[in-house]
Design an enzyme around this catalytic site. Structure first.
Site, PDB file in Angstrom:
ATOM      1  CG  ASP A 159     -50.000 -47.724 -18.773  1.00 31.95           C
ATOM      2  OD1 ASP A 159     -49.385 -48.910 -19.322  1.00 31.95           O
ATOM      3  OD2 ASP A 159     -49.463 -46.951 -17.740  1.00 31.95           O
ATOM      4  CG  ASP A 198     -43.890 -39.342 -10.938  1.00 32.17           C
ATOM      5  OD1 ASP A 198     -44.169 -40.665 -10.744  1.00 32.17           O
ATOM      6  OD2 ASP A 198     -43.966 -38.869 -11.809  1.00 32.17           O
ATOM      7  CG  HIS A 226     -46.366 -42.827 -12.685  1.00 32.46           C
ATOM      8  ND1 HIS A 226     -45.132 -42.209 -12.929  1.00 32.46           N
ATOM      9  CD2 HIS A 226     -46.362 -43.737 -13.323  1.00 32.46           C
ATOM     10  CE1 HIS A 226     -44.558 -42.977 -13.462  1.00 32.46           C
ATOM     11  NE2 HIS A 226     -45.133 -44.300 -13.934  1.00 32.46           N
ATOM     12  CD  GLU A 241     -46.599 -38.816 -14.568  1.00 30.27           C
ATOM     13  OE1 GLU A 241     -46.063 -39.192 -13.471  1.00 30.27           O
ATOM     14  OE2 GLU A 241     -45.612 -39.082 -15.769  1.00 30.27           O
TER      15      GLU A 241
HETATM   16  C1  GLP Z   1     -44.222 -46.819 -16.397  1.00 29.89           C
HETATM   17  C2  GLP Z   1     -45.695 -47.452 -16.596  1.00 29.89           C
HETATM   18  C3  GLP Z   1     -46.162 -47.917 -15.274  1.00 29.89           C
HETATM   19  C4  GLP Z   1     -45.177 -48.417 -14.263  1.00 29.89           C
HETATM   20  C5  GLP Z   1     -43.989 -47.521 -14.061  1.00 29.89           C
HETATM   21  C6  GLP Z   1     -42.677 -48.185 -13.195  1.00 29.89           C
HETATM   22  O1  GLP Z   1     -44.144 -45.471 -16.245  1.00 29.89           O
HETATM   23  N1  GLP Z   1     -46.806 -46.707 -17.119  1.00 29.89           N
HETATM   24  O2  GLP Z   1     -47.196 -48.816 -15.146  1.00 29.89           O
HETATM   25  O3  GLP Z   1     -45.619 -49.038 -13.020  1.00 29.89           O
HETATM   26  O4  GLP Z   1     -43.465 -47.392 -15.182  1.00 29.89           O
HETATM   27  O5  GLP Z   1     -41.953 -48.912 -14.145  1.00 29.89           O
HETATM   28  P1  GLP Z   1     -40.986 -49.959 -13.482  1.00 29.89           P
HETATM   29  O6  GLP Z   1     -41.626 -51.112 -13.001  1.00 29.89           O
HETATM   30  O7  GLP Z   1     -39.939 -50.270 -14.595  1.00 29.89           O
HETATM   31  O8  GLP Z   1     -39.813 -49.301 -12.439  1.00 29.89           O
END
Ligand code: GLP
Length: 256
Positions: free
Chosen positions: A71, A142, A144, A149
Site C-alpha cells: 500500500d 481495527d 485492517h 479498513e
Molecule cells: C499501517 C499499514 C499496515 C500495517 C498497520 C499496522 O496501517 N498500512 O500494513 O499492518 O499499519 O502497523 P504496525 O505494524 O506498525 O502496528
C-alpha cells in the site's frame, strides 16, 4: 491457520525469516520465479532485521527477487521519509540490505496523474504473475490489513481508500504525533489481491492487537474485521507474542 506465539523479538524474527525463505523456495521448486509481498509498519521490523543479518552473513540473497509492496499513502510527498516506498528502501534495499534491487521493488505510484488507473495497473501486474509467493502482513488495531479498513468489500482489488480516524491516530506516531499530518487517503492492494498470494505470514505483537487477532482467527468472517477473510486462505501463518494472543479463545491456545 498455523499460529505461533513467540515472545522474544529476535526469535520471532528468525521464525518469520524461516517462513519467508520456505515460501519463496516452494515457488522456486515449482518452477516459478519467487515474488515477495512486502509490508510496512513496525510489526515486520524483526523479520527485516533478520533478513539483513542473513544477507550480511552470506546466507540469503534477494538479488534475483521481485517484490511488491502492499500500500501507499495518497498525497504524501514522494521524498517524505514515511512514504512507504522510502520506508521499504530503508528496510530491505539500501546499502545492499538484502540484495533486493530498487528496480525490482514495485510500489504504488502516489504521484501518478490517474490514481485509479495506477491501482488497476498494479493489480493486473500482481494477478498476471499469479499472485505473490508469500505475502508479509501486519494488522491494524481495527482489524485492517494493508489499508483495507472495516466495512469494505471482502473481494476488493487494488483501490483508493479513506483511512479511519483510528488508523490515522495509530499511525500519527510516524508523523510527529500529529494526526493532522497523517494523510487521509491511501492506495491499497484489495483483499482479493492479498488473497491471491500463495502463502501469507501475518506478524502482530502487543496487547493493542489482541482483539484484532482474536477476531481474525476465531471470529466470524465479516467486513467488520477485514483480516478475518484470511480464514478463507489455505496457507496462513500467524506469528504473534503473548500479549497479542491474550484474547484468543482458550481452545485455540490449548492446541498451540
Ligand atoms: C499501517 C499499514 C499496515 C500495517 C498497520 C499496522 O496501517 N498500512 O500494513 O499492518 O499499519 O502497523 P504496525 O505494524 O506498525 O502496528
Amino acid at each position: 491457520m498455523q499460529i505461533y506465539v513467540i515472545d522474544d523479538r529476535e526469535e520471532l524474527g528468525r521464525k518469520a525469516a524461516d517462513v519467508i525463505e520456505e515460501g519463496l523456495a516452494a515457488d522456486t521448486k515449482a518452477g516459478r520465479s519467487p515474488i515477495l509481498g512486502l509490508a510496512t509498519g513496525s510489526s515486520p521490523e524483526p523479520l527485516y532485521a533478520e533478513l539483513r543479518k542473513r544477507h550480511a552473513a552470506g546466507k540469503l540473497d534477494f538479488s534475483e527477487l521481485e517484490a511488491f509492496a502492499l500500500d501507499q499513502y495518497v498525497g504524501i510527498d514522494p521524498d517524505h521519509p514515511e512514504s512507504y516506498r522510502n520506508v521499504l528502501l530503508r528496510e530491505v534495499v539500501n546499502n545492499d540490505a538484502t540484495g533486493l534491487k530498487a528496480e525490482n521493488m514495485y510500489t504504488l505510484n502516489e504521484s501518478a496523474t490517474d490514481l485509479e488507473a495506477e491501482c488497476a495497473r498494479y493489480d493486473a501486474e500482481i494477478l498476471g504473475r499469479g499472485g505473490v509467493s508469500i505475502q508479509i502482513l501486519g494488522i491494524g488495531s481495527d482489524g485492517h490489513i494493508a489499508f483495507n479498513e472495516p466495512y469494505g468489500s471482502l473481494r476488493s482489488h487494488t483501490h483508493i481508500g479513506a483511512l479511519t480516524r483510528q488508523t490515522r491516530e495509530d499511525n500519527s506516531r510516524f508523523f510527529d504525533n500529529d494526526i493532522d499530518k497523517v494523510p487521509t487517503h491511501c492506495m491499497t492492494q484489495g483483499l482479493a489481491t492479498i488473497m491471491s498470494a500463495k502463502q501469507i505470514l501475518l506478524i502482530a505483537t502487543g496487547k493493542k492487537k489482541g482483539p484484532a487477532i482474536a477476531a481474525l482467527a476465531a471470529g466470524p468472517v465479516t467486513s467488520a474485521c477485514p483480516a478475518s477473510v484470511l480464514q478463507f486462505h489455505e496457507k496462513v501463518t500467524l506469528l504473534i507474542d503473548q500479549p497479542a494472543a491474550q484474547k484468543l479463545p482458550r481452545d485455540i491456545l490449548m492446541h498451540l
